[in-house]
Design a protein around this motif. Structure first.
Motif, mmCIF file in Angstrom:
data_model
loop_
_atom_site.group_PDB
_atom_site.id
_atom_site.type_symbol
_atom_site.label_atom_id
_atom_site.label_comp_id
_atom_site.label_asym_id
_atom_site.label_seq_id
_atom_site.Cartn_x
_atom_site.Cartn_y
_atom_site.Cartn_z
ATOM 1 N N GLY A 129 -37.559 -72.765 28.857
ATOM 2 C CA GLY A 129 -38.302 -73.434 28.105
ATOM 3 C C GLY A 129 -37.586 -74.222 27.309
ATOM 4 O O GLY A 129 -36.112 -74.788 26.950
ATOM 5 N N THR A 130 -37.962 -75.380 26.573
ATOM 6 C CA THR A 130 -37.757 -75.775 25.640
ATOM 7 C C THR A 130 -38.713 -76.045 24.140
ATOM 8 O O THR A 130 -40.317 -76.462 24.759
ATOM 9 C CB THR A 130 -37.690 -76.570 26.274
ATOM 10 N N ILE A 131 -38.233 -76.368 23.239
ATOM 11 C CA ILE A 131 -38.585 -76.328 21.768
ATOM 12 C C ILE A 131 -38.850 -78.099 21.526
ATOM 13 O O ILE A 131 -38.932 -78.430 20.597
ATOM 14 C CB ILE A 131 -37.940 -75.832 21.119
ATOM 15 N N GLY A 132 -38.314 -78.812 22.351
ATOM 16 C CA GLY A 132 -37.955 -80.169 21.879
ATOM 17 C C GLY A 132 -36.906 -81.366 22.367
ATOM 18 O O GLY A 132 -36.983 -82.069 22.182
ATOM 19 N N GLY A 133 -35.860 -80.520 22.401
ATOM 20 C CA GLY A 133 -34.792 -81.301 23.105
ATOM 21 C C GLY A 133 -34.192 -81.394 21.931
ATOM 22 O O GLY A 133 -34.121 -80.913 20.493
ATOM 23 N N GLY A 134 -32.881 -81.948 22.127
ATOM 24 C CA GLY A 134 -32.147 -82.711 21.107
ATOM 25 C C GLY A 134 -31.058 -82.022 20.043
ATOM 26 O O GLY A 134 -31.207 -80.978 20.161
ATOM 27 N N GLU A 141 -50.503 -79.299 11.496
ATOM 28 C CA GLU A 141 -50.754 -78.579 11.131
ATOM 29 C C GLU A 141 -50.967 -77.606 11.340
ATOM 30 O O GLU A 141 -51.156 -76.685 11.937
ATOM 31 C CB GLU A 141 -51.468 -79.130 9.626
ATOM 32 N N GLY A 142 -50.727 -75.916 10.125
ATOM 33 C CA GLY A 142 -50.659 -75.014 10.175
ATOM 34 C C GLY A 142 -50.002 -73.555 11.627
ATOM 35 O O GLY A 142 -48.992 -74.105 11.111
ATOM 36 N N VAL A 143 -50.230 -72.578 11.430
ATOM 37 C CA VAL A 143 -48.954 -71.610 11.794
ATOM 38 C C VAL A 143 -50.168 -71.135 13.868
ATOM 39 O O VAL A 143 -50.489 -71.067 13.598
ATOM 40 C CB VAL A 143 -48.758 -70.198 10.875
ATOM 41 N N ALA A 144 -48.879 -71.146 14.070
ATOM 42 C CA ALA A 144 -49.695 -70.150 15.712
ATOM 43 C C ALA A 144 -49.806 -69.481 15.696
ATOM 44 O O ALA A 144 -49.093 -68.582 14.861
ATOM 45 C CB ALA A 144 -47.604 -70.822 16.504
ATOM 46 N N SER A 145 -49.904 -68.594 16.780
ATOM 47 C CA SER A 145 -51.301 -67.215 16.893
ATOM 48 C C SER A 145 -49.980 -65.958 16.831
ATOM 49 O O SER A 145 -49.278 -65.318 16.774
ATOM 50 C CB SER A 145 -51.842 -67.474 18.085
ATOM 51 N N GLY A 146 -48.276 -67.189 17.616
ATOM 52 C CA GLY A 146 -47.587 -66.141 18.087
ATOM 53 C C GLY A 146 -47.084 -65.508 19.221
ATOM 54 O O GLY A 146 -48.822 -65.581 20.169
ATOM 55 N N ILE A 147 -46.074 -65.039 19.957
ATOM 56 C CA ILE A 147 -46.190 -64.671 20.903
ATOM 57 C C ILE A 147 -45.630 -62.468 20.827
ATOM 58 O O ILE A 147 -44.990 -62.458 20.035
ATOM 59 C CB ILE A 147 -44.651 -65.013 21.968
ATOM 60 N N GLU A 156 -45.659 -79.160 20.051
ATOM 61 C CA GLU A 156 -46.473 -78.560 18.940
ATOM 62 C C GLU A 156 -45.958 -77.333 18.532
ATOM 63 O O GLU A 156 -45.726 -76.162 19.755
ATOM 64 C CB GLU A 156 -47.926 -78.422 19.995
ATOM 65 N N GLN A 157 -46.633 -77.026 17.778
ATOM 66 C CA GLN A 157 -46.815 -75.198 17.575
ATOM 67 C C GLN A 157 -47.116 -74.566 18.428
ATOM 68 O O GLN A 157 -48.324 -74.518 19.533
ATOM 69 C CB GLN A 157 -47.261 -74.786 15.984
ATOM 70 N N GLY A 158 -46.227 -72.992 18.318
ATOM 71 C CA GLY A 158 -46.661 -72.149 19.404
ATOM 72 C C GLY A 158 -45.787 -72.280 20.808
ATOM 73 O O GLY A 158 -45.337 -71.161 21.533
ATOM 74 N N THR A 159 -44.980 -73.746 20.803
ATOM 75 C CA THR A 159 -43.889 -73.446 21.647
ATOM 76 C C THR A 159 -43.162 -73.089 21.234
ATOM 77 O O THR A 159 -42.286 -72.720 20.292
ATOM 78 C CB THR A 159 -43.246 -75.031 21.632
ATOM 79 N N ALA A 162 -36.246 -64.579 21.640
ATOM 80 C CA ALA A 162 -37.420 -65.273 21.795
ATOM 81 C C ALA A 162 -37.446 -66.658 20.748
ATOM 82 O O ALA A 162 -37.564 -66.194 19.207
ATOM 83 C CB ALA A 162 -38.887 -65.262 21.652
ATOM 84 N N CYS A 163 -37.515 -67.813 20.092
ATOM 85 C CA CYS A 163 -37.458 -69.186 19.665
ATOM 86 C C CYS A 163 -38.865 -69.755 19.715
ATOM 87 O O CYS A 163 -39.081 -70.148 21.220
ATOM 88 C CB CYS A 163 -36.105 -69.479 19.208
ATOM 89 N N GLU A 164 -39.390 -69.295 18.591
ATOM 90 C CA GLU A 164 -41.128 -70.369 18.856
ATOM 91 C C GLU A 164 -41.707 -70.894 17.236
ATOM 92 O O GLU A 164 -40.749 -70.967 16.341
ATOM 93 C CB GLU A 164 -41.964 -69.069 19.178
ATOM 94 N N LEU A 165 -41.982 -72.151 17.720
ATOM 95 C CA LEU A 165 -42.059 -72.889 16.599
ATOM 96 C C LEU A 165 -43.193 -72.438 15.786
ATOM 97 O O LEU A 165 -44.495 -72.319 16.536
ATOM 98 C CB LEU A 165 -42.840 -74.615 17.454
ATOM 99 N N VAL A 166 -43.471 -71.831 14.862
ATOM 100 C CA VAL A 166 -44.448 -71.372 14.071
ATOM 101 C C VAL A 166 -44.972 -72.585 13.120
ATOM 102 O O VAL A 166 -46.684 -71.721 12.720
ATOM 103 C CB VAL A 166 -44.080 -70.244 13.963
ATOM 104 N N SER A 167 -44.733 -73.244 12.858
ATOM 105 C CA SER A 167 -45.056 -73.836 11.759
ATOM 106 C C SER A 167 -45.106 -75.334 12.186
ATOM 107 O O SER A 167 -43.680 -76.211 12.363
ATOM 108 C CB SER A 167 -45.091 -73.955 10.056
ATOM 109 N N VAL A 168 -45.881 -76.499 11.939
ATOM 110 C CA VAL A 168 -45.227 -78.136 12.919
ATOM 111 C C VAL A 168 -46.243 -78.868 11.647
ATOM 112 O O VAL A 168 -47.257 -78.611 11.463
ATOM 113 C CB VAL A 168 -45.521 -78.070 14.010
ATOM 114 N N ARG A 169 -44.892 -79.851 10.416
ATOM 115 C CA ARG A 169 -45.615 -80.983 9.550
ATOM 116 C C ARG A 169 -44.783 -81.908 10.115
ATOM 117 O O ARG A 169 -44.046 -82.328 10.036
ATOM 118 C CB ARG A 169 -45.662 -79.871 7.994
#
Length: 285
Positions: A45-50, A279-285, A31-34, A18-25
Motif C-alpha cells: 500500500g501507500t499513504i502518498g509516497g514522497g 478535516e476530521g478523523v478517520a474511522s480507523g482499521i 485522504e484520511q483513512g488511507t 499498520a500506518c494510517e492517516l487518521v487526520s488530514v488538515r
C-alpha cells in the motif's frame, strides 16, 4: 491492496505495522483513512509516497526492531521534510496483531464486494489492453466474448466469460454497472448498446468507433423505436480525448479514464461516495 496481496504480505512479513492517516488538515497526497502496511522486508500500500512515506516507513521499522508499537506521528507537509503540499497529517502506527489483521481483511473484502462492475465486451486488441488497465483499478472487471480464441489470449488473472449472447449479460448485470463495447462485430455492438441504454442505472455506456459509426447506430436505434434523447448517454467513440490516435493502447488508456470519471460522478451524485474531506478523523482499521 487486495485480500490475496494481504495474505502474501503477511506470509513474507510475520511482524508488521499498520500506518494510517487518521487526520488530514489542508492539502495532502492521500485522504484520511488511507493506510499501508510496513514490515522489515516489504511495504504493502501507500499513504502518498514522497518524504512523508519514507519517514513513516523508517519510523515503523524502528518500532518493529525495538519491539514497540501504537504510536502516532504528526507531520507537517512543508519544507521541513522536502514537500510542498502545505497540509498536516497525523499518522497512527499500530502493530498488526491478529485482531487488526482480521479488521483489515474485512475492510478490504467489503471494499472489493462493493466495487462497481465493469463489463468489457470484446477481448480483441482494444479490449485486451483495456482489461489489463482496469484490472489495476478498484472495479469488478469481467471480459465477455463469443470467441474462445480471444478469451484464451487474455492475460492470466483477468476475469472472463465466453457467452453466445453477450447482450443477455447486460440484462442480468448489477445496478450501476459500466459497459464498454469493443467487439469485432458492429451488429453485436449495436445489440449490446441497445440493452445497456435501456438500463437507466448504467454508470457508463461506451462503444469503440467513429462519428460515422455513431450516425449509423443512431439511425438503427431510431428504427428500433429508441428515444433519441437516450443517445446522449452513449460515449461513441470511446477515448475521444485521443484526438484521433487510433492505437489500441491509447484508446484503452483514455477509455479507462473515462470509465472511472463516470463511475465516480455517479457515486457522488447518488451519495455513495463523498469527495474526500481535509478535516476530521478517520474511522480507523
Amino acid at each position: 491492496m487486495t485480500p490475496v496481496s494481504l495474505e502474501a504480505f503477511f506470509a513474507a512479513n510475520p511482524d508488521a505495522i499498520a500506518c494510517e492517516l487518521v487526520s488530514v488538515r489542508g492539502s495532502s497526497p492521500r485522504e484520511q483513512g488511507t493506510f499501508m502496511l510496513v514490515g522489515l522486508e516489504g511495504v504493502l500500500g501507500t499513504i502518498g509516497g514522497g518524504a512523508l512515506e519514507y519517514l513513516v516507513i523508517d519510523h515503523a521499522r524502528r518500532l518493529l526492531k525495538d519491539g514497540r508499537a501504537d504510536e502516532a506521528m504528526d507531520v507537517p507537509l512543508g519544507p521541513e521534510i522536502g514537500q510542498c503540499c502545505g497540509g498536516n497529517v497525523t499518522v497512527s502506527l499500530r502493530y498488526a496483531d491478529a485482531p487488526l489483521r482480521r479488521n483489515i481483511l474485512a475492510r478490504l473484502s467489503a471494499e472489493a464486494a462493493s466495487a462497481p462492475h465493469v463489463y468489457v465486451f470484446g477481448a480483441g486488441h482494444v479490449g485486451r489492453v483495456l482489461a489489463q488497465i482496469l484490472a489495476l483499478l478498484p472495479v469488478r472487471l469481467e471480459v465477455i466474448d463469443t470467441r474462445q480464441g480471444e478469451i484464451d489470449a487474455l492475460p492470466a488473472g483477468i476475469p472472463h466469460r465466453r457467452v453466445a449472447m453477450p447482450e443477455a449479460v447486460v440484462r442480468s448485470a448489477p445496478p450501476g454497472s459500466a459497459y464498454v463495447i469493443v467487439t469485432h462485430d458492429h451488429a453485436l455492438d449495436f445489440l449490446i448498446a441497445n440493452e445497456a441504454l435501456a438500463r437507466t442505472d448504467s454508470a457508463y455506456v461506451g462503444m469503440v468507433g467513429s462519428r460515422t459509426k455513431r450516425a449509423r447506430f443512431a439511425r438503427w436505434f431510431a428504427d428500433q423505436g429508441g428515444d433519441p434523447r437516450v443517445l446522449e448517454r452513449l460515449i461513441l467513440p470511446i477515448g475521444a480525448q485521443g484526438l484521433g490516435d487510433k492505437r489500441p493502447s491509447v484508446i484503452a488508456a483514455l477509455a479507462a479514464a473515462e470509465i472511472m470519471v463516470h463511475i465516480g460522478g455517479r457515486e457522488v451524485s447518488n451519495g455513495r461516495r463523498s469527495i474526500p474531506s481535509n478535516e476530521g478523523v478517520a474511522s480507523g482499521i
